[in-house]
Design an enzyme around this catalytic site. Structure first.
Site, PDB file in Angstrom:
ATOM      1  N   GLU A  44       9.845  30.697 -25.206  1.00 35.63           N
ATOM      2  CA  GLU A  44      10.747  30.671 -24.047  1.00 35.63           C
ATOM      3  C   GLU A  44      11.889  29.680 -24.250  1.00 35.63           C
ATOM      4  O   GLU A  44      13.028  29.948 -23.890  1.00 35.63           O
ATOM      5  CB  GLU A  44       9.960  30.310 -22.773  1.00 35.63           C
ATOM      6  CG  GLU A  44       9.182  31.475 -22.195  1.00 35.63           C
ATOM      7  CD  GLU A  44      10.078  32.680 -21.896  1.00 35.63           C
ATOM      8  OE1 GLU A  44      11.156  32.516 -21.324  1.00 35.63           O
ATOM      9  OE2 GLU A  44       9.696  33.793 -22.296  1.00 35.63           O
ATOM     10  N   CYS A 195      19.503  47.422 -19.706  1.00 37.25           N
ATOM     11  CA  CYS A 195      20.611  46.892 -18.901  1.00 37.25           C
ATOM     12  C   CYS A 195      21.291  45.779 -19.691  1.00 37.25           C
ATOM     13  O   CYS A 195      21.324  44.624 -19.296  1.00 37.25           O
ATOM     14  CB  CYS A 195      20.076  46.382 -17.559  1.00 37.25           C
ATOM     15  SG  CYS A 195      21.399  46.167 -16.366  1.00 37.25           S
ATOM     16  N   CYS A 205      17.514  54.281 -17.776  1.00 37.73           N
ATOM     17  CA  CYS A 205      17.010  53.252 -16.858  1.00 37.73           C
ATOM     18  C   CYS A 205      16.175  53.878 -15.732  1.00 37.73           C
ATOM     19  O   CYS A 205      16.579  54.894 -15.155  1.00 37.73           O
ATOM     20  CB  CYS A 205      18.197  52.492 -16.266  1.00 37.73           C
ATOM     21  SG  CYS A 205      17.711  51.264 -15.045  1.00 37.73           S
ATOM     22  N   CYS A 211      20.517  52.226  -8.497  1.00 35.45           N
ATOM     23  CA  CYS A 211      21.320  51.044  -8.846  1.00 35.45           C
ATOM     24  C   CYS A 211      22.718  51.131  -8.215  1.00 35.45           C
ATOM     25  O   CYS A 211      23.484  52.056  -8.483  1.00 35.45           O
ATOM     26  CB  CYS A 211      21.434  50.978 -10.370  1.00 35.45           C
ATOM     27  SG  CYS A 211      22.596  49.740 -10.927  1.00 35.45           S
TER      28      CYS A 211
END
Ligand code: SF4
Length: 352
Positions: A44, A195, A205, A211
């Protein structure tokens, strides 16, 4: 016809996303194997400002050298920085190192397992803490990294700046209580693979019919870029002392740019050869045999450009100055150096 509010409930959104993830999500990234909090945490932090494909080889080398908290906590900072060199944003490596010391020496090697205590680790903010919590501990927590910001700002067609307050509210609302690790990974994957920046792959998607940005045809314009300021330019001359095929490096101070890394001595401004000669005598107490200035080049930081003039200074005698580190060209450089310094060393090695 324009649609003005995102129509999916949190439950429907989660179901659609997880269904997509089950078929299309990424499940074989190196940090997804032998998953534990340490491995997730390192990934991360590496991914904070860097893309997955760049991170993977660095991650694998880093994990081989520092396979657990103890190895990292007991490592020398120069070695940690060396294994980070090239990834940039070196404060991340220093934070990892000091956080590992905190976990190993102060917390009795117990990795924090709640949002609050995770955020007390150096370099761990709200989103990174939530990613560790959900991915490694399977606890519900809301992330908002760059990928998720992009997805949410497009889904809701948010064209304001700054975005973060609004996006945190939306992210919290949609965050899943069930399958938290998969949900977090799915949000990251949707942003990283579908995206994407620039032209998103809307036809693939799961939210193409919902969206708002896509329905309004403005997906490529979102999220809005932070209003840019013209970056100031600073200038510096690198004093690259060369003596018997060795070059002189010194450790930079603990604060400021490239803190803690090894670099060439430097002076502000792009200096002339006679100014360099004068400084050699005064500051370094040496008489150069030859000074050769290479073309200056630009290195850009978040807040300013740095124009660098490399001056190769050949010496007949070693420096009187207490030597910190003489690197023999073409040996394996095993200390952390900033990217422009690495580039210059490689050029010197090719030229020698
Ligand atoms: S439809 Fe397009 S813009 Fe909207 S979330 Fe999906 S990929 Fe992004």
């Amino acid at each position: 016809m324009k649609q003005h509010s995102f129509s999916l409930s949190a439950t429907t959104f989660q179901k659609k996303l997880l269904k997509w993830f089950d078929t299309h999500g990424r499940k074989d990234l190196p940090w997804q194997k032998n998953k534990n909090p340490y491995r997730v945490w390192i990934s991360e932090v590496m991914l904070q400002q860097t893309q997955v494909t760049t991170v993977i080889p660095y991650y694998e080398r880093f994990m081989e050298k520092f396979p657990d908290v103890e190895k990292l906590a007991k490592a020398d900072e120069n070695v940690v920085l060396h294994f980070w060199a090239g990834l940039g944003y070196y404060h991340r490596a220093r934070h990892l190192h000091s956080a590992s010391k905190k976990i190993f020496f102060t917390l009795d090697n117990q990795f924090p397992d709640n949002l609050e205590s995770l955020q007390t680790l150096p370099g761990v903010g709200r989103s990174t803490a939530a990613a560790i919590l959900s991915l490694a501990f399977e606890k519900p927590a809301t992330i908002l990294d760059g990928n998720v910001k992009r997805v949410l700002s497009r889904l809701h067609a948010i064209d304001e700046w700054p975005l973060d307050k609004t996006l945190w509210e939306i992210a919290e609302k949609y965050s899943a209580k069930k399958r938290p690790a998969d949900y977090t990974q799915a949000m990251m994957d949707l942003g990283a693979t579908i995206c994407i920046r620039g032209k998103p792959r809307c036809e693939r998607c799961p939210f193409v019919k919902n969206c708002l940005a896509h329905l309004q045809g403005i997906e490529k314009d979102l999220p809005l870029k932070k209003p840019t300021k013209k970056l100031p330019v600073k200038t510096v001359t690198f004093f690259i002392f060369r003596y018997q095929n060795h070059i002189f490096l010194e450790k930079r101070p603990a604060s400021g740019i490239w803190s803690g890394l090894f670099s060439f001595p430097e002076e502000s401004n792009l200096l002339t050869t006679s100014e360099i000669k004068k400084i050699c005598r005064k500051r370094f107490l040496c008489n150069p045999a030859k000074i050769q200035c290479w073309d200056s080049f630009r290195h850009t930081f978040t807040h300013f450009h740095l124009d660098i003039l490399p001056a190769i200074i050949d010496l007949k005698e070693s420096l009187e100055k207490e030597a910190q580190f003489w690197y023999k060209l073409e040996q394996n450089l095993n200390i952390g150096v900033p990217a422009p310094v690495k580039k210059l060393i490689t050029q010197l090695e090719t030229a020698s």
